[in-house]
Scaffold this active site. Sequence first.
Site, PDB file in Angstrom:
ATOM      1  N   SER A 115      37.447  41.477  39.882  1.00 51.02           N
ATOM      2  CA  SER A 115      37.889  42.699  40.552  1.00 51.02           C
ATOM      3  C   SER A 115      37.957  43.853  39.562  1.00 51.02           C
ATOM      4  O   SER A 115      38.237  43.648  38.374  1.00 51.02           O
ATOM      5  CB  SER A 115      39.278  42.470  41.170  1.00 51.02           C
ATOM      6  OG  SER A 115      39.873  43.684  41.560  1.00 51.02           O
ATOM      7  N   TYR A 174      47.960  40.291  40.888  1.00 46.28           N
ATOM      8  CA  TYR A 174      46.598  40.066  41.392  1.00 46.28           C
ATOM      9  C   TYR A 174      45.580  40.311  40.280  1.00 46.28           C
ATOM     10  O   TYR A 174      44.703  39.488  40.025  1.00 46.28           O
ATOM     11  CB  TYR A 174      46.328  40.973  42.585  1.00 46.28           C
ATOM     12  CG  TYR A 174      44.879  40.978  43.016  1.00 46.28           C
ATOM     13  CD1 TYR A 174      44.313  39.863  43.631  1.00 46.28           C
ATOM     14  CD2 TYR A 174      44.067  42.093  42.802  1.00 46.28           C
ATOM     15  CE1 TYR A 174      42.978  39.854  44.020  1.00 46.28           C
ATOM     16  CE2 TYR A 174      42.733  42.095  43.178  1.00 46.28           C
ATOM     17  CZ  TYR A 174      42.191  40.975  43.800  1.00 46.28           C
ATOM     18  OH  TYR A 174      40.872  40.974  44.169  1.00 46.28           O
TER      19      TYR A 174
END
Length: 327
Positions: free
Chosen positions: A128, A153
């Site tokens: 990501s 995350y």
Amino acid sequence: MSRILVTGAAGFIGFHLSQKLLVKGESVLGVDNLNNYYDVSLKQARLAQLFNHKDFQFFQLDIAHQADVAELFARWKPELVVHLAAQAGVRYSLTHPHAYVDSNLVGFVNILEGCRHTKVKHLVFASSSSVYGANTKIPFSVGDRVDHPVSLYAATKKANELMAYTYSHLYELPTTGLRFFTVYGSWGRPDMAYFLFTQSILSGKPIKVFNYGKMRRDFTYIDDIVEAITRVIDRKPNTNAGANSPPYKVYNLGNNQPVNLIDFLEILENHLGVKAQKELVPLQPGDVPETYADIDDLVKDTGFKPSTPLHVGLEHFVKWYKSYYTM
């Protein structure tokens, strides 16, 4: 025809990728746990599209369950793996940390072990743009240090890259990590900003514009994302580079054209034919003010450059949204 395992196949990117692979004539095994992080009926509707293809099989499975993952690999023996299953969402990680440990850490180890023991030819996995965290150097380059994640995350995605590197080093497992930059498009995730904006605008509710609108995002259309993934699948990292250079690679997958959030909203308003009621609010914890992908390596190695203009991608999304929700 290759046997390709796609985890997270009922998810946004996994669904579109599975479709593209099936059209190319590949055999796809889709895996997803169909959790209730967002509307399960949307995931089921995506799967219904995939079931139209004779070379698609599906298993509902939680990748955090070691024995189930090991059995799946042993039985199906995939040649290639695209690992997209993960607990998504930056803000959700502030309130549900254990979901990220189970799926993004434990689950990823289980996938790595499955690839190792069945001698998978190439593992492609989702990272990501959030790994860049507090970086201020723009654009974000894969050569930059990513030691300052600002959400759990992001930390789990950075951990995935380190874990994959280790398996490449120890077992010569070819692995490629893909740092996705703000993917949007039809059949998207309802928790993402553009989806939430659309829901609120059409229902006449105000939308929260974070950082008082001073946000820039490298919005990347889903069709560009899956085209890039399919090209990366076919290009595994160098397996003859020696012990100090394992078969491991990371790419940025972004549009390479960041857009101001206010400009994004204006385009969305034009396609919806409705003006948004905007509530300007501070930056959320775990969020970053700007993302911008340096994609030189991707273009050099695959010959592909994402190019879908934002107004075109949003037009496709709005048409799908109104059709799906029968508005």
